[in-house]
Design an enzyme around this catalytic site. Structure first.
Site, mmCIF file in Angstrom:
data_model
loop_
_atom_site.group_PDB
_atom_site.id
_atom_site.type_symbol
_atom_site.label_atom_id
_atom_site.label_comp_id
_atom_site.label_asym_id
_atom_site.label_seq_id
_atom_site.Cartn_x
_atom_site.Cartn_y
_atom_site.Cartn_z
ATOM 1 N N LEU B 72 42.188 48.728 40.348
ATOM 2 C CA LEU B 72 41.263 49.383 39.401
ATOM 3 C C LEU B 72 41.864 50.594 38.692
ATOM 4 O O LEU B 72 41.171 51.583 38.449
ATOM 5 C CB LEU B 72 39.956 49.772 40.106
ATOM 6 N N ASN B 98 32.385 47.475 32.524
ATOM 7 C CA ASN B 98 32.451 47.189 33.951
ATOM 8 C C ASN B 98 32.576 48.515 34.696
ATOM 9 O O ASN B 98 33.525 49.268 34.495
ATOM 10 C CB ASN B 98 33.650 46.278 34.249
ATOM 11 N N CYS B 128 35.366 43.997 43.821
ATOM 12 C CA CYS B 128 36.824 44.031 43.703
ATOM 13 C C CYS B 128 37.433 43.939 45.099
ATOM 14 O O CYS B 128 37.131 44.761 45.963
ATOM 15 C CB CYS B 128 37.290 45.313 43.027
ATOM 16 N N THR B 191 37.510 37.489 41.992
ATOM 17 C CA THR B 191 38.642 36.743 42.544
ATOM 18 C C THR B 191 38.451 36.420 44.022
ATOM 19 O O THR B 191 37.738 37.101 44.745
ATOM 20 C CB THR B 191 39.948 37.547 42.384
ATOM 21 N N GLY B 215 42.492 32.227 37.890
ATOM 22 C CA GLY B 215 43.149 31.162 37.139
ATOM 23 C C GLY B 215 42.540 29.807 37.464
ATOM 24 O O GLY B 215 41.644 29.692 38.310
ATOM 25 N N GLY B 241 35.889 31.885 36.053
ATOM 26 C CA GLY B 241 36.782 31.427 37.114
ATOM 27 C C GLY B 241 37.652 30.302 36.575
ATOM 28 O O GLY B 241 37.278 29.136 36.622
ATOM 29 N N GLY B 242 38.783 30.663 36.004
ATOM 30 C CA GLY B 242 39.747 29.652 35.556
ATOM 31 C C GLY B 242 39.429 28.946 34.256
ATOM 32 O O GLY B 242 39.988 27.882 33.983
#
Lengths: 160, 302
Positions: B72, B98, B128, B191, B215, B241-242
């Site tokens: 961050l 954010n 996070c 993530t 990814g 998400g990807g």
């Protein structure tokens, strides 16, 4: 960063290892026009030696070492530079190569108080200064980024 | 053909946004395309005080994705308001900030300041995985999410989106907590916690040892979670998400997302987000869809 003005420099040391010799060659081509260029290149072995002829044409002195002694001088290029640095009056050092090599050059430049620029590598996400992945610690605190503020840094500025 | 969406009270010209931490504050990408082509921009995670971030190495490539542990790094909310927001406001796209913190008080303070700023909404980063205090700690339980969201809700009148972590047993619980605490929407997934080891040095590639996986590798996990959350709550979902093209975006919308975010895809190709907008339009033409809102949650389960 404030880049060194090649016009003001009389004697340069170029110091590279492995694939790091490529960017140094382009710099040496320009530097030889106005300055004396001493080049020190280190490679793993004879098969890994790169751009020898090219560097010969843009260097007043060319020293090549191999880690295993299979070509030219046996050992690390940094030791050859250390031997010569006492006799040659060096105005600036430029280095590109693996991290241990850069650390050694950084320490030597600091000890001898010679201006030195090193080209750093760090894994990058975006290459734009957005992801902040390729961080390098700076002596003033915090981080700069290889993709945006680098890849070439004043060796006194960064903690590697 | 209508691509306009109203996500959690935020009006956007299309459902495509860019995910926090993958787009900075927008300037760098504006050299590639006009940012007004995006539905919205979600800024880099922004805290009350500047943060230096984690020690390098911070990222590493993995199969169909990447691990990151940036920590961050950001210039702090005051710097953002002074130097980045005035420029961002001229780009004719929704601006969602954010907000991150280490303590509940941090979240409340930063949101108090953001409440008086000329922004379209706040995405609360409760997830996070790379910051030891706060974030993930608040984001993994029903109680944690409810507490932080409720406290922030009291000081924030603007649209509030809560970003959820996938690093939980049942993602519908924190989603429900966000809804119960008065959030206007949720975004998912952040993530997935991962680790990758250099077998020559025997050390993890990341200095922080672990990091967040993103990814295309995570896409099926994200689609499944968006679907699960859509069945559990009534507030809208920002799915991510990807996603790397229009078809991926449509997949998330069918699963239940009202809008989407492009994250790691921005690193593969800086044009991924605008190409996703184009891809959605092409899908709409091909399938004779008049209004993009029609397809939200229209997956037909076997």
């Amino acid at each position: 960063m404030a880049h060194l003005n090649l016009q003001d420099i009389k004697i340069l040391q170029f110091f590279g290892g492995g694939i790091g010799v490529f960017p140094l060659y382009e710099l040496a081509k320009n530097a030889i026009k106005s300055a004396k260029v001493n080049t020190y290149l280190g490679f793993r072995n004879k098969e890994a030696v790169l751009l020898e002829k090219e560097f010969e044409s843009v260097s007043n002195k060319l020293v090549i070492t191999t880690d295993d002694g299979s070509y030219k001088i046996h050992g690390f290029a940094i030791n050859e530079l250390k031997n010569d640095i006492e006799s040659d009056k060096i105005d600036a050092i430029f280095a590109c190569g693996p991290l241990p090599l850069l650390k050694a050059v950084q320490a030597l430049a600091k000890e001898k108080n010679i201006p030195c620029q090193i080209s750093l590598e760090e894994r990058m996400g975006c290459g734009l200064g957005v992801c902040l992945g390729c961080a390098v610690e700076v002596v003033t605190g915090g981080y700069e980024h290889v993709c945006k503020q680098g890849p070439v840094f004043d060796s006194n500025k960064v903690i590697i | 053909m209508n691509t306009e969406v109203n996500f959690a009270g935020i009006k956007m010209k299309n459902p495509v946004t860019v995910a926090s931490g993958t787009f900075g504050y927008g300037r760098e990408y504006s050299q590639f395309f006009d940012l007004s082509r995006l539905g919205g921009i979600i800024t880099k995670g922004t805290s009350i005080k500047p943060r230096d971030g984690n020690k390098p190495s911070r990222i590493c490539e993995t199969p169909s994705g990447m691990l990151n542990s940036i920590g961050l790094q950001n210039p702090g909310v005051e710097y953002f308001l002074q130097y980045d927001l005035p420029w961002l406001k001229q780009q004719d796209t929704a601006v969602i900030v954010n907000a991150c913190g280490s303590t509940i008080e941090d979240y409340v303070e930063v949101c108090k300041i953001l409440n008086n700023a000329d922004i379209d909404g706040v995405e609360l980063n409760l997830s996070c995985p790379n910051v030891k205090a706060g974030c993930l700690a608040f984001g993994t339980t029903y109680e944690g999410v409810k507490e932080v969201t409720s406290r922030v809700r009291k000081v924030l009148d603007k649209p509030l989106i809560v970003k959820l972590t996938p690093n939980v047993t049942d993602i519908t619980l924190p989603a429900k907590a966000a809804e119960d605490a008065g959030a206007d929407g949720v975004s998912l997934i952040n993530t997935l916690l991962g680790m990758s080891i250099n077998i020559n040095t025997r050390k993890p590639y990341l200095a922080n040892n672990t990091g967040g996986l993103s990814g295309p590798a995570v896409r099926p996990v994200a689609v499944r979670m968006v679907y699960q959350v859509s069945q559990a709550i009534n507030i809208p979902i920002l799915g991510m998400g990807g996603i790397v093209n229009g078809n991926d975006a449509i997949e998330f919308m069918l699963a239940g997302a009202s809008a989407v975010s492009i994250g790691a895809g921005n690193f593969i190709d800086p044009y991924t987000s605008v190409n996703t907008v184009k891809g959605i339009e092409e899908y709409m033409i091909k399938n004779k869809i008049e209004d993009i809102n029609e397809i939200v949650g229209k997956v037909e389960m076997n």
